[in-house]
Write a protein that holds these residues in place. Structure first.
Motif, short mmCIF file in Angstrom:
data_model
loop_
_atom_site.label_atom_id
_atom_site.label_comp_id
_atom_site.label_asym_id
_atom_site.label_seq_id
_atom_site.Cartn_x
_atom_site.Cartn_y
_atom_site.Cartn_z
N ARG A 268 -33.44 2.39 14.39
CA ARG A 268 -33.00 1.68 13.19
C ARG A 268 -31.56 1.22 13.37
O ARG A 268 -30.76 1.92 13.98
CB ARG A 268 -33.08 2.61 11.97
CG ARG A 268 -32.85 1.95 10.61
CD ARG A 268 -33.06 2.98 9.51
NE ARG A 268 -33.07 2.40 8.19
CZ ARG A 268 -32.00 2.22 7.42
NH1 ARG A 268 -30.81 2.59 7.89
NH2 ARG A 268 -32.11 1.69 6.22
N ALA A 269 -31.28 0.04 12.87
CA ALA A 269 -29.90 -0.47 12.87
C ALA A 269 -29.56 -0.93 11.45
O ALA A 269 -30.40 -1.56 10.79
CB ALA A 269 -29.74 -1.62 13.85
N GLU A 270 -28.37 -0.60 11.03
CA GLU A 270 -27.90 -1.05 9.71
C GLU A 270 -26.57 -1.76 9.91
O GLU A 270 -25.64 -1.22 10.49
CB GLU A 270 -27.73 0.14 8.77
CG GLU A 270 -27.31 -0.28 7.37
CD GLU A 270 -27.22 0.90 6.42
OE1 GLU A 270 -28.29 1.46 6.08
OE2 GLU A 270 -26.09 1.28 6.05
N ILE A 271 -26.51 -2.99 9.44
CA ILE A 271 -25.33 -3.85 9.61
C ILE A 271 -24.74 -4.15 8.24
O ILE A 271 -25.46 -4.53 7.32
CB ILE A 271 -25.72 -5.18 10.29
CG1 ILE A 271 -26.35 -4.93 11.67
CG2 ILE A 271 -24.52 -6.11 10.40
CD1 ILE A 271 -27.07 -6.14 12.21
N LEU A 272 -23.43 -3.97 8.10
CA LEU A 272 -22.72 -4.43 6.91
C LEU A 272 -22.00 -5.72 7.28
O LEU A 272 -21.18 -5.75 8.20
CB LEU A 272 -21.73 -3.38 6.42
CG LEU A 272 -22.35 -2.06 5.93
CD1 LEU A 272 -21.27 -1.15 5.38
CD2 LEU A 272 -23.42 -2.32 4.88
N PHE A 273 -22.32 -6.77 6.57
CA PHE A 273 -21.87 -8.12 6.92
C PHE A 273 -21.36 -8.81 5.67
O PHE A 273 -21.90 -8.63 4.58
CB PHE A 273 -23.05 -8.89 7.52
CG PHE A 273 -22.73 -10.30 7.95
CD1 PHE A 273 -22.00 -10.54 9.10
CD2 PHE A 273 -23.16 -11.38 7.20
CE1 PHE A 273 -21.71 -11.84 9.50
CE2 PHE A 273 -22.88 -12.68 7.59
CZ PHE A 273 -22.15 -12.91 8.75
N GLN A 274 -20.31 -9.59 5.82
CA GLN A 274 -19.79 -10.35 4.68
C GLN A 274 -19.32 -11.72 5.11
O GLN A 274 -18.97 -11.95 6.26
CB GLN A 274 -18.61 -9.62 4.01
CG GLN A 274 -17.37 -9.52 4.87
CD GLN A 274 -16.14 -9.09 4.08
OE1 GLN A 274 -15.12 -9.78 4.10
NE2 GLN A 274 -16.21 -7.95 3.40
N PHE A 275 -19.33 -12.66 4.16
CA PHE A 275 -18.63 -13.92 4.37
C PHE A 275 -17.87 -14.27 3.09
O PHE A 275 -18.20 -13.80 2.00
CB PHE A 275 -19.55 -15.06 4.81
CG PHE A 275 -20.83 -15.23 4.04
CD1 PHE A 275 -20.85 -15.87 2.80
CD2 PHE A 275 -22.04 -14.76 4.55
CE1 PHE A 275 -22.03 -16.04 2.10
CE2 PHE A 275 -23.21 -14.93 3.86
CZ PHE A 275 -23.22 -15.56 2.62
N ARG A 276 -16.82 -15.08 3.27
CA ARG A 276 -15.90 -15.41 2.18
C ARG A 276 -15.62 -16.90 2.14
O ARG A 276 -15.45 -17.53 3.19
CB ARG A 276 -14.56 -14.68 2.35
CG ARG A 276 -14.65 -13.18 2.51
CD ARG A 276 -13.27 -12.57 2.64
NE ARG A 276 -13.35 -11.12 2.85
CZ ARG A 276 -12.44 -10.25 2.44
NH1 ARG A 276 -11.37 -10.67 1.81
NH2 ARG A 276 -12.59 -8.96 2.67
N ASP A 277 -15.53 -17.44 0.93
CA ASP A 277 -15.09 -18.82 0.74
C ASP A 277 -14.72 -19.01 -0.71
O ASP A 277 -15.12 -18.22 -1.58
CB ASP A 277 -16.19 -19.81 1.15
CG ASP A 277 -15.62 -21.19 1.47
OD1 ASP A 277 -15.43 -21.98 0.52
OD2 ASP A 277 -15.35 -21.46 2.65
N ILE A 278 -13.96 -20.05 -0.99
CA ILE A 278 -13.56 -20.33 -2.36
C ILE A 278 -14.55 -21.23 -3.08
O ILE A 278 -14.50 -21.41 -4.28
CB ILE A 278 -12.15 -20.95 -2.37
CG1 ILE A 278 -11.47 -20.71 -3.73
CG2 ILE A 278 -12.18 -22.43 -2.01
CD1 ILE A 278 -9.98 -20.91 -3.70
#
Length: 399
Positions: A268-278
């Motif tokens: 099992r793999a668990e990834i925490l991922f984010q992206f940001r923009d206005i």
């Protein structure tokens, strides 16, 4: 004209940094003894300058001006990331004290857990009325696993009320903060008038494989969740640049493989991922791209991936009248020393913007360093920006 005591402003910052001192920075995580000591220190400073201090059930500290009429709200947060800098958050709170000390009708606030030890923006979400009891029940410390309820009880906050801010009391909210980047420094400028605060869209990607022996299982037989995770992230990094805005960022904050042993194929793999923009439209476009890449991965790989939304915040645009006051004050103090710019980081202002107009002023960050004990800003830049903030607050109150 209000006279800002910049010497006392710097002295307060230096005194506060001693609470939880770590190398040249500060270690003051939310609800730790050091954090609670800093909140009591702040309440003492508020009382000294005639504000009426209080602390609510999640640790927000609010110092109220006792006079009549409309007020400004100013502040930020005073807890820190682990082994982090001395200015992130604390700068805005102490700047609020300086405005109130100068005789301006200002309430000062220190919002709890902006740094996300228990999920992020606990204090400002509570002050804006969107933090539910169920969310408090579900929250836990990202490092220790302690529940938020346990932390609140340990800090002596259990059972205290947590009233929302009285929006009708305020004309607007000012937050001074370090830039946490290099735009100002690279441009040789000393202040940034923030145009808006990015939204952060947080995701969890879970990949299911088959845990097995690293020696006895042939390469053809394997369902390695770790390799699937690596290939998916590489595909994201290749495709996202085709869809970004000027200041879009994306980050893989954690990859956890289970069981995480050298001789076991990850099941099992668990990834925490984010992206940001206005831009909300840009965020929605990136979500579409992310979902498509996961769909393509599931057609190609032996290990299926699924996407779970963790939090989808909203961007917050700063108030034009407040921005104009900051720009006019900057020109009056030192012409040409500033620029307009977006914030690439999240701030309490983005939640308080749901109740009232907000504006932010950035100071330069030396080397762009933040969330690290070596974070710093030149004293003369701190003093300059405090003068700008004072001038802007006075102008906005007069509008």
């Amino acid at each position: 004209m209000a006279q800002i005591d910049t010497a006392r402003f710097i002295a307060d910052l230096q005194e506060l940094r001693k609470i939880g001192e770590f190398k040249t920075g500060v270690h003051r995580p939310t609800y730790t003894p050091q954090d609670m000591e800093s909140r009591r220190w702040l309440m003492d400073r508020m009382a000294e300058i005639g504000l009426e201090p209080s602390m609510d059930g999640v640790g927000n500290v609010l110092g109220k001006h006792k006079g009549p009429g409309i007020k400004l709200l100013a502040g930020s947060h005073i807890e820190t990331q682990n082994e982090a800098g001395w200015l992130d958050g604390a700068l805005g709170v102490v700047a609020g004290l300086a405005l109130a000390r100068a005789g301006l009708p200002v309430d000062v606030v220190a919002c709890a857990d902006e740094e996300g030890h228990y999920g992020g923006f606990v204090g400002s979400r509570s002050l804006t009325g969107i933090l539910t009891e169920e969310q408090i029940d579900a929250a836990s410390n990202r490092t220790t696993g302690q529940t938020l309820r346990e932390a609140l009880a340990g800090a002596g906050l259990a059972g205290l009320p947590r009233p929302p801010l009285e929006a009708s009391r305020y004309k607007g909210f000012f937050e001074m903060h370090i830039e946490q980047g290099t735009q100002l420094e690279n441009a040789g400028l000393r202040a940034g008038v923030v145009s808006g605060i990015v939204a952060i869209w947080q995701w969890k990607i879970v990949i299911e494989g088959n845990q097995d022996h690293a020696g006895g299982t042939t390469m053809a037989e394997r369902r390695d969740a770790g390799l699937t995770a690596v290939r998916l992230l590489a595909a994201i990094d290749q495709e996202f640049p085709r869809h970004v805005g000027e200041r879009t960022t994306w980050t893989t904050g954690r990859i956890a493989l289970e069981p995480g042993a050298p001789s076991i194929i990850p099941g099992r793999a668990e990834i925490l991922f984010q992206f940001r923009d206005i831009s909300t439209e840009k965020l929605a476009e990136l979500e579409t791209v992310l979902r498509r890449l996961i769909q393509e991965s599931n057609r190609r790989e032996k290990c299926p991936a699924r996407l779970e939304a963790v939090s989808l915040s909203k961007p917050a645009m700063c108030d034009h009248a407040m921005m104009a006051c900051l720009a006019e004050a900057a020109e009056a103090v030192q012409p040409g020393c500033w620029q307009k710019m977006p914030s690439g980081a999240g701030h309490d202002s983005q939640y308080i913007a749901r109740l009232m107009p907000v504006a932010m002023l950035f100071t330069p960050s030396i080397g762009g360093i933040s969330h690290h004990w070596s974070e710093d800003t030149k004293i003369e830049d701190l003093e300059l920006c405090m003068q700008i903030l004072g001038g802007a607050a006075e102008r906005f109150l007069a509008v």
